[in-house]
Design a protein around this motif. Structure first.
Motif, short mmCIF file in Angstrom:
data_model
loop_
_atom_site.label_atom_id
_atom_site.label_comp_id
_atom_site.label_asym_id
_atom_site.label_seq_id
_atom_site.Cartn_x
_atom_site.Cartn_y
_atom_site.Cartn_z
N LYS A 110 27.15 13.00 -7.68
CA LYS A 110 28.13 12.37 -8.57
C LYS A 110 28.02 10.85 -8.43
O LYS A 110 27.90 10.32 -7.33
N ARG A 111 28.05 10.18 -9.56
CA ARG A 111 27.96 8.72 -9.54
C ARG A 111 29.24 8.13 -10.12
O ARG A 111 29.85 8.72 -11.01
N PRO A 112 29.64 6.95 -9.62
CA PRO A 112 30.77 6.28 -10.26
C PRO A 112 30.41 5.92 -11.70
O PRO A 112 29.23 5.69 -12.02
N ALA A 113 31.41 5.86 -12.56
CA ALA A 113 31.16 5.57 -13.97
C ALA A 113 30.47 4.23 -14.15
O ALA A 113 29.71 4.03 -15.12
N GLU A 114 30.71 3.31 -13.22
CA GLU A 114 30.11 1.97 -13.35
C GLU A 114 28.61 1.99 -13.11
O GLU A 114 27.92 1.03 -13.47
N ALA A 115 28.10 3.02 -12.46
CA ALA A 115 26.65 3.13 -12.21
C ALA A 115 26.04 3.95 -13.34
O ALA A 115 26.14 5.17 -13.36
N ASN A 116 25.44 3.27 -14.30
CA ASN A 116 24.92 3.95 -15.48
C ASN A 116 23.55 3.39 -15.85
O ASN A 116 23.02 2.48 -15.19
N ALA A 117 22.99 3.95 -16.91
CA ALA A 117 21.63 3.59 -17.30
C ALA A 117 21.49 2.10 -17.61
O ALA A 117 20.43 1.51 -17.40
N SER A 118 22.56 1.50 -18.11
CA SER A 118 22.47 0.09 -18.52
C SER A 118 22.26 -0.84 -17.34
O SER A 118 21.76 -1.95 -17.50
N ASN A 119 22.67 -0.43 -16.13
CA ASN A 119 22.50 -1.29 -14.96
C ASN A 119 21.60 -0.65 -13.90
O ASN A 119 21.65 -1.03 -12.73
N GLY A 120 20.80 0.33 -14.33
CA GLY A 120 19.90 0.97 -13.39
C GLY A 120 20.61 1.84 -12.39
O GLY A 120 20.11 2.06 -11.29
N TYR A 121 21.78 2.35 -12.78
CA TYR A 121 22.59 3.23 -11.93
C TYR A 121 22.95 2.55 -10.61
O TYR A 121 22.95 3.17 -9.55
N LYS A 122 23.30 1.27 -10.72
CA LYS A 122 23.66 0.48 -9.54
C LYS A 122 25.09 0.01 -9.65
O LYS A 122 25.53 -0.47 -10.70
N TYR A 123 25.82 0.14 -8.55
CA TYR A 123 27.21 -0.32 -8.51
C TYR A 123 27.54 -0.74 -7.08
O TYR A 123 27.23 -0.03 -6.12
N ASN A 124 28.15 -1.92 -6.96
CA ASN A 124 28.52 -2.48 -5.65
C ASN A 124 27.33 -2.51 -4.70
O ASN A 124 27.47 -2.25 -3.50
#
Length: 359
Positions: A157-171
């Protein structure tokens, strides 16, 4: 069969047999006009509780094998593994994983409880604090009640903020997006109601997240070295300055800009210094700032002399402590200490501390 008795509910090798006894009666008569024989059939269920008439003799058997549960070393449950690189997991940090049917048949089996998961509710997790390196997770006990081929998808499961637009990167964490597919083949090879299961994995069972963080010290901290020449104007490039690291290696050097008599000029140094998450430490990185001193040409006069200029022998220690904001950025705390005064005497004079963050 002999093994199916009233005592065991007429169940033998997973098959429940129908114990119904039917009485079929044929009544034969002669047609008075044609002389032809006529047969009338009657079918009766001998169960005293049965009612009504019947057109057919029907026996209903049902197959109910003994369920098999994947839950231990003998029947390994469905599992995967988790790694976080770049840093340890935080106290409250957790990484969750889901399992679901990979096709309609398996979804239906979960819905009608042909397949049941013990206590995970199809979600499990790996949590901190500390290092997460190939940490195992599983989905608890999984029970199958019928033979079949069951296929599941495991995903993180990924946080919603980690998505294709940012390479699935968050924090600062780049999340693993691959799917591990699991196939469980459940069989009753001996046709005796005893189920066996084999588990196969397609795709890596290891889910790896990578944490990266950085700070551009040169762009954010902006370390300046100041120079003043009293008595005359200062020519461009007349004086040189070096910064050495804790091992004595020169990591930066510069010369002055031109300046009028008594007017201070500043030079930015460590412009290319950057830190990343691997350099976060409770021990500071130490640098020494020093002016390049020429050969003394007047031994009778105190200090270092060259062409009528008395050189300032001051040295400064720069201690840079690198910390993590745990959001993909780092912070630095810089402490400046004078360790040699203008006449070359060793001192320990704290001049100031300042903190910067990656912008």
């Amino acid at each position: 069969p002999d093994g199916a008795t009233e005592a065991n509910g007429y169940v033998f090798e997973g098959m429940k047999y129908d114990p119904t006894v039917w009485t079929v009666t044929a009544t034969v008569s002669v047609d008075s006009e044609s002389g032809a024989l006529e047969v009338a059939w009657s079918i009766m269920n001998n169960d005293p509780n049965a009612t009504g008439t019947h057109e057919y003799v029907v026996f209903n058997n049902s197959y109910t094998p003994t369920p098999i549960t994947l839950e231990d070393d003998t029947n390994a449950t469905i599992y995967g593994a988790k790694t976080l690189t770049g840093r340890d997991a935080l106290d409250t940090e957790k990484f969750e994983f889901t399992i679901e049917g990979a096709n309609q048949e398996t979804d239906d089996a979960i819905a009608d409880q042909t397949v049941t998961f013990g206590d995970t509710d199809l979600v499990t997790e790996v949590s901190g604090p500390g290092a997460i390196d190939n940490a195992r997770f599983d989905f608890g006990s999984v029970t199958f009640t019928k033979p079949g081929i069951y296929t599941f998808d495991i995903n993180e499961k990924r946080p919603a903020e980690a998505n294709a637009s940012n390479g699935y990167k968050y924090n600062g964490i780049t999340y693993d997006t691959h799917t591990c597919q699991v196939t469980v083949a459940v069989t009753d090879e001996n046709k005796d109601g005893t189920l066996a299961a084999s588990v196969s994995y397609y795709g890596d069972q290891l889910f790896t997240n990578a944490y990266t963080a950085s700070v551009d010290y040169g762009a954010n901290a902006k370390l300046f070295v100041a120079k003043t020449l009293n008595g005359r104007d200062m020519a461009e490039g007349e004086f040189g300055f070096t910064i050495k690291d804790g091992e004595g290696t020169v990591v930066d050097q510069t010369t002055n800009d031109a300046s009028a008599n008594g007017v201070q000029v500043g030079m930015e140094m460590l412009r290319n210094l950057k830190f990343n998450q691997s350099q976060v430490s409770s021990t500071p990185y130490t640098y020494v700032v020093d002016e390049t001193e020429p050969q003394d040409d007047d031994a009778e006069k105190a200090g270092i002399q060259s062409k009528g200029v008395t050189y300032d022998q001051s040295q400064y220690r720069i201690d840079i402590l690198v910390g993590d904001n745990y959001d993909g950025t780092l912070n630095t705390t810089t402490t400046v200490t004078r360790v040699m005064d203008a006449s070359g005497v060793t001192v320990e004079e704290a001049l100031g501390t300042y903190t910067t963050n990656q912008e």
